[in-house]
Scaffold this motif. Structure first.
Motif, PDB file in Angstrom:
ATOM      1  N   LYS A   6       0.857  -1.187   0.000  1.00  0.00           N
ATOM      2  CA  LYS A   6       0.000   0.000   0.000  1.00  0.00           C
ATOM      3  C   LYS A   6       0.896   1.241   0.000  1.00  0.00           C
ATOM      4  O   LYS A   6       1.853   1.309   0.772  1.00  0.00           O
ATOM      5  N   ARG A   8       2.592   4.549   0.913  1.00  0.00           N
ATOM      6  CA  ARG A   8       2.716   5.148   2.239  1.00  0.00           C
ATOM      7  C   ARG A   8       2.585   6.657   2.166  1.00  0.00           C
ATOM      8  O   ARG A   8       2.955   7.281   1.180  1.00  0.00           O
ATOM      9  N   ARG A  14       1.519  13.895   5.690  1.00  0.00           N
ATOM     10  CA  ARG A  14       1.144  13.970   7.110  1.00  0.00           C
ATOM     11  C   ARG A  14       1.080  15.419   7.573  1.00  0.00           C
ATOM     12  O   ARG A  14       0.148  15.800   8.283  1.00  0.00           O
ATOM     13  N   GLU A  32      -4.122   8.474  14.086  1.00  0.00           N
ATOM     14  CA  GLU A  32      -3.264   7.429  13.526  1.00  0.00           C
ATOM     15  C   GLU A  32      -4.092   6.307  12.909  1.00  0.00           C
ATOM     16  O   GLU A  32      -3.735   5.775  11.861  1.00  0.00           O
ATOM     17  N   ASN A  33      -5.204   5.947  13.549  1.00  0.00           N
ATOM     18  CA  ASN A  33      -6.087   4.917  12.991  1.00  0.00           C
ATOM     19  C   ASN A  33      -6.667   5.358  11.662  1.00  0.00           C
ATOM     20  O   ASN A  33      -6.738   4.577  10.708  1.00  0.00           O
ATOM     21  N   GLY A  36      -3.885   5.379   9.111  1.00  0.00           N
ATOM     22  CA  GLY A  36      -3.462   4.006   8.847  1.00  0.00           C
ATOM     23  C   GLY A  36      -4.452   3.223   8.000  1.00  0.00           C
ATOM     24  O   GLY A  36      -4.068   2.349   7.234  1.00  0.00           O
ATOM     25  N   ALA A  37      -5.731   3.537   8.137  1.00  0.00           N
ATOM     26  CA  ALA A  37      -6.771   2.838   7.373  1.00  0.00           C
ATOM     27  C   ALA A  37      -6.962   3.434   5.981  1.00  0.00           C
ATOM     28  O   ALA A  37      -7.540   2.797   5.109  1.00  0.00           O
TER      29      ALA A  37
END
Length: 117
Positions: A6, A8, A14, A32-33, A36-37
């Motif tokens: 995947k 990044r 960010r 972060e979740n 990350g998803a």
């Protein structure tokens, strides 16, 4: 054979997302979740993210703009375009249709190459 990795998020992606006060008001673990998803999608200039009237798709209706600019617009009754907003990196969009389940109310068009979450 394994699935391709995947893409990044870069430090610049960010930083763009962290420039948004709404996003930064969430607890760190939640941010972060969410990141990350998220799937990182690259679109070329002129690409339509979605069109007015499009149905919401179950796995991709809420977007974070990590790089590039997007025009949010609709067609007026006389056929001319009404530009409602130009979004810059750090903005999130598309949430209304996830809330109410209605079709898209506007067009979202890439004004330059985009990186979307």
């Amino acid at each position: 054979m394994s699935a391709p990795a995947k893409p990044r998020l870069s430090a610049a992606h960010r930083a763009a997302m962290e420039s948004n006060p709404w996003f930064m008001s969430m607890p760190r673990a939640q941010r972060e979740n969410l990141l990350g998803a998220a799937e990182l999608i690259h679109l070329r200039r002129g690409a339509m993210v979605f069109r007015q009237g499009d149905p919401v798709i179950a796995d991709g209706g809420f977007f974070g703009l990590a790089a590039g600019t997007i025009k949010i617009s609709s067609l007026r009754q006389d056929g001319r375009e009404a530009i409602l907003a130009v979004l810059e990196p750090g903005n999130w969009f598309g949430e209304i249709t996830l809330i109410d389940g209605s079709p898209r109310t506007h067009d979202a068009t890439a004004l330059e190459a985009l990186d979307l979450l």
